[in-house]
Design an enzyme around this catalytic site. Structure first.
Site, PDB file in Angstrom:
ATOM      1  N   ASN A  97       0.837  -1.200   0.000  1.00  0.00           N
ATOM      2  CA  ASN A  97       0.000   0.000   0.000  1.00  0.00           C
ATOM      3  C   ASN A  97       0.872   1.250   0.000  1.00  0.00           C
ATOM      4  O   ASN A  97       1.963   1.285   0.584  1.00  0.00           O
ATOM      5  CB  ASN A  97      -1.002   0.007   1.170  1.00  0.00           C
ATOM      6  CG  ASN A  97      -0.400  -0.180   2.537  1.00  0.00           C
ATOM      7  OD1 ASN A  97       0.637  -0.824   2.690  1.00  0.00           O
ATOM      8  ND2 ASN A  97      -1.030   0.378   3.542  1.00  0.00           N
ATOM      9  N   ILE A  98       0.383   2.261  -0.693  1.00  0.00           N
ATOM     10  CA  ILE A  98       1.097   3.530  -0.824  1.00  0.00           C
ATOM     11  C   ILE A  98       0.115   4.637  -0.469  1.00  0.00           C
ATOM     12  O   ILE A  98      -0.847   4.886  -1.218  1.00  0.00           O
ATOM     13  CB  ILE A  98       1.639   3.720  -2.262  1.00  0.00           C
ATOM     14  CG1 ILE A  98       2.521   2.528  -2.668  1.00  0.00           C
ATOM     15  CG2 ILE A  98       2.411   5.033  -2.366  1.00  0.00           C
ATOM     16  CD1 ILE A  98       2.915   2.505  -4.133  1.00  0.00           C
ATOM     17  N   GLU A  99       0.324   5.245   0.691  1.00  0.00           N
ATOM     18  CA  GLU A  99      -0.613   6.257   1.172  1.00  0.00           C
ATOM     19  C   GLU A  99      -0.243   7.643   0.665  1.00  0.00           C
ATOM     20  O   GLU A  99       0.834   7.859   0.091  1.00  0.00           O
ATOM     21  CB  GLU A  99      -0.673   6.206   2.703  1.00  0.00           C
ATOM     22  CG  GLU A  99      -1.191   4.855   3.172  1.00  0.00           C
ATOM     23  CD  GLU A  99      -1.464   4.770   4.653  1.00  0.00           C
ATOM     24  OE1 GLU A  99      -0.989   5.625   5.426  1.00  0.00           O
ATOM     25  OE2 GLU A  99      -2.178   3.807   5.040  1.00  0.00           O
ATOM     26  N   CYS A 136      -4.166   0.584  -2.471  1.00  0.00           N
ATOM     27  CA  CYS A 136      -3.954  -0.641  -1.695  1.00  0.00           C
ATOM     28  C   CYS A 136      -2.914  -1.546  -2.371  1.00  0.00           C
ATOM     29  O   CYS A 136      -2.707  -1.490  -3.589  1.00  0.00           O
ATOM     30  CB  CYS A 136      -5.250  -1.429  -1.585  1.00  0.00           C
ATOM     31  SG  CYS A 136      -6.535  -0.605  -0.656  1.00  0.00           S
ATOM     32  N   GLU A 174      -3.038  -4.701  -3.053  1.00  0.00           N
ATOM     33  CA  GLU A 174      -3.569  -5.628  -4.057  1.00  0.00           C
ATOM     34  C   GLU A 174      -3.616  -4.962  -5.427  1.00  0.00           C
ATOM     35  O   GLU A 174      -3.236  -5.547  -6.447  1.00  0.00           O
ATOM     36  CB  GLU A 174      -4.993  -6.083  -3.675  1.00  0.00           C
ATOM     37  CG  GLU A 174      -5.070  -6.890  -2.397  1.00  0.00           C
ATOM     38  CD  GLU A 174      -5.263  -6.028  -1.149  1.00  0.00           C
ATOM     39  OE1 GLU A 174      -4.772  -4.883  -1.113  1.00  0.00           O
ATOM     40  OE2 GLU A 174      -5.898  -6.523  -0.206  1.00  0.00           O
ATOM     41  N   CYS A 226     -10.815  -3.032  -4.007  1.00  0.00           N
ATOM     42  CA  CYS A 226      -9.872  -4.037  -4.534  1.00  0.00           C
ATOM     43  C   CYS A 226     -10.607  -5.268  -5.053  1.00  0.00           C
ATOM     44  O   CYS A 226     -10.212  -5.857  -6.054  1.00  0.00           O
ATOM     45  CB  CYS A 226      -8.866  -4.444  -3.466  1.00  0.00           C
ATOM     46  SG  CYS A 226      -7.605  -3.183  -3.206  1.00  0.00           S
TER      47      CYS A 226
HETATM   48  N1  THU Z   1      -5.199  -1.462   2.512  1.00  0.00           N
HETATM   49  C1  THU Z   1      -4.629  -2.305   1.597  1.00  0.00           C
HETATM   50  O1  THU Z   1      -3.509  -2.082   1.117  1.00  0.00           O
HETATM   51  N2  THU Z   1      -5.332  -3.401   1.222  1.00  0.00           N
HETATM   52  C2  THU Z   1      -6.552  -3.739   1.708  1.00  0.00           C
HETATM   53  O2  THU Z   1      -7.135  -4.701   1.261  1.00  0.00           O
HETATM   54  C3  THU Z   1      -7.160  -2.948   2.774  1.00  0.00           C
HETATM   55  C4  THU Z   1      -6.490  -1.668   3.094  1.00  0.00           C
HETATM   56  C5  THU Z   1      -4.432  -0.292   2.944  1.00  0.00           C
HETATM   57  C6  THU Z   1      -4.996   1.040   2.545  1.00  0.00           C
HETATM   58  C7  THU Z   1      -4.434   1.939   3.612  1.00  0.00           C
HETATM   59  O3  THU Z   1      -3.134   2.342   3.226  1.00  0.00           O
HETATM   60  C8  THU Z   1      -4.294   1.051   4.841  1.00  0.00           C
HETATM   61  O4  THU Z   1      -4.356  -0.285   4.346  1.00  0.00           O
HETATM   62  C9  THU Z   1      -5.385   1.253   5.881  1.00  0.00           C
HETATM   63  O5  THU Z   1      -6.633   1.177   5.321  1.00  0.00           O
END
Ligand code: THU
Length: 143
Positions: free
Chosen positions: A44-46, A55, A57, A96
């Site tokens: 994940n990259i915020e 996310c 995935e 996702c």
């Molecule tokens: N996130 C994912 O990368 N995959 C998921 O299936 C659920 C959520 C990430 C998004 C965000 O960066 C962090 O998790 C919290 O929601």
């Protein structure tokens, strides 16, 4: 569990370490196995504006699709807060699920994991695309 799936989990575990998640501190790693045996990874990259966050995935799928892959077998997911001792099982978000469904058949596998921070696999659950998004919307075929 078959070795290829244990290896996939191990890739997701390693990729989780690369997550950029300074806002939620919730790090996710995903490893996507193509039917031809190739693996693509994502974390994940915020983003400080929040909504551009992507996310793990979807990052893995984007990487695979842009490399010409279209046939997918399974995705392994490792999720957990930054400094947890145990990473509990996490389930893909709704966005996702829809994103993956564009490219996946009903029997595509989603492997969720519970893992110690040292990499020891404690538990795993396997779902299919159809399990996690039944009666899904599809505008066209997935090729
Ligand atoms: N996130 C994912 O990368 N995959 C998921 O299936 C659920 C959520 C990430 C998004 C965000 O960066 C962090 O998790 C919290 O929601």
């Amino acid at each position: 569990m078959e070795k290829k799936y244990l290896d996939l989990i191990s890739d997701a575990f390693e990729t989780r370490k690369k997550a950029y998640a300074p806002y939620s501190n919730y790090k996710v790693g995903a490893a996507l196995l193509c039917k031809n045996g190739k693996i693509y990874i994502g974390c994940n990259i915020e983003n400080g504006a929040f909504s551009p966050t992507i996310c793990a995935e979807r990052v893995a799928f984007v990487e695979a699709i842009k490399n010409g892959e279209r046939d997918f077998e399974a995705i392994a997911i490792v999720t957990g807060p930054e400094n947890a001792d145990v990473y509990e099982m996490g389930s893909p978000c709704g966005v996702c699920r829809q994103f993956m469904s564009e490219f996946c058949e009903d029997d595509f596998k989603i492997i969720m994991t519970k893992i110690k921070s040292n990499g020891e696999l404690l538990d795993s659950k396997e779902f299919t695309m159809n399990d996690i998004l039944p009666d899904r919307f599809k505008l066209k075929g997935n090729k």
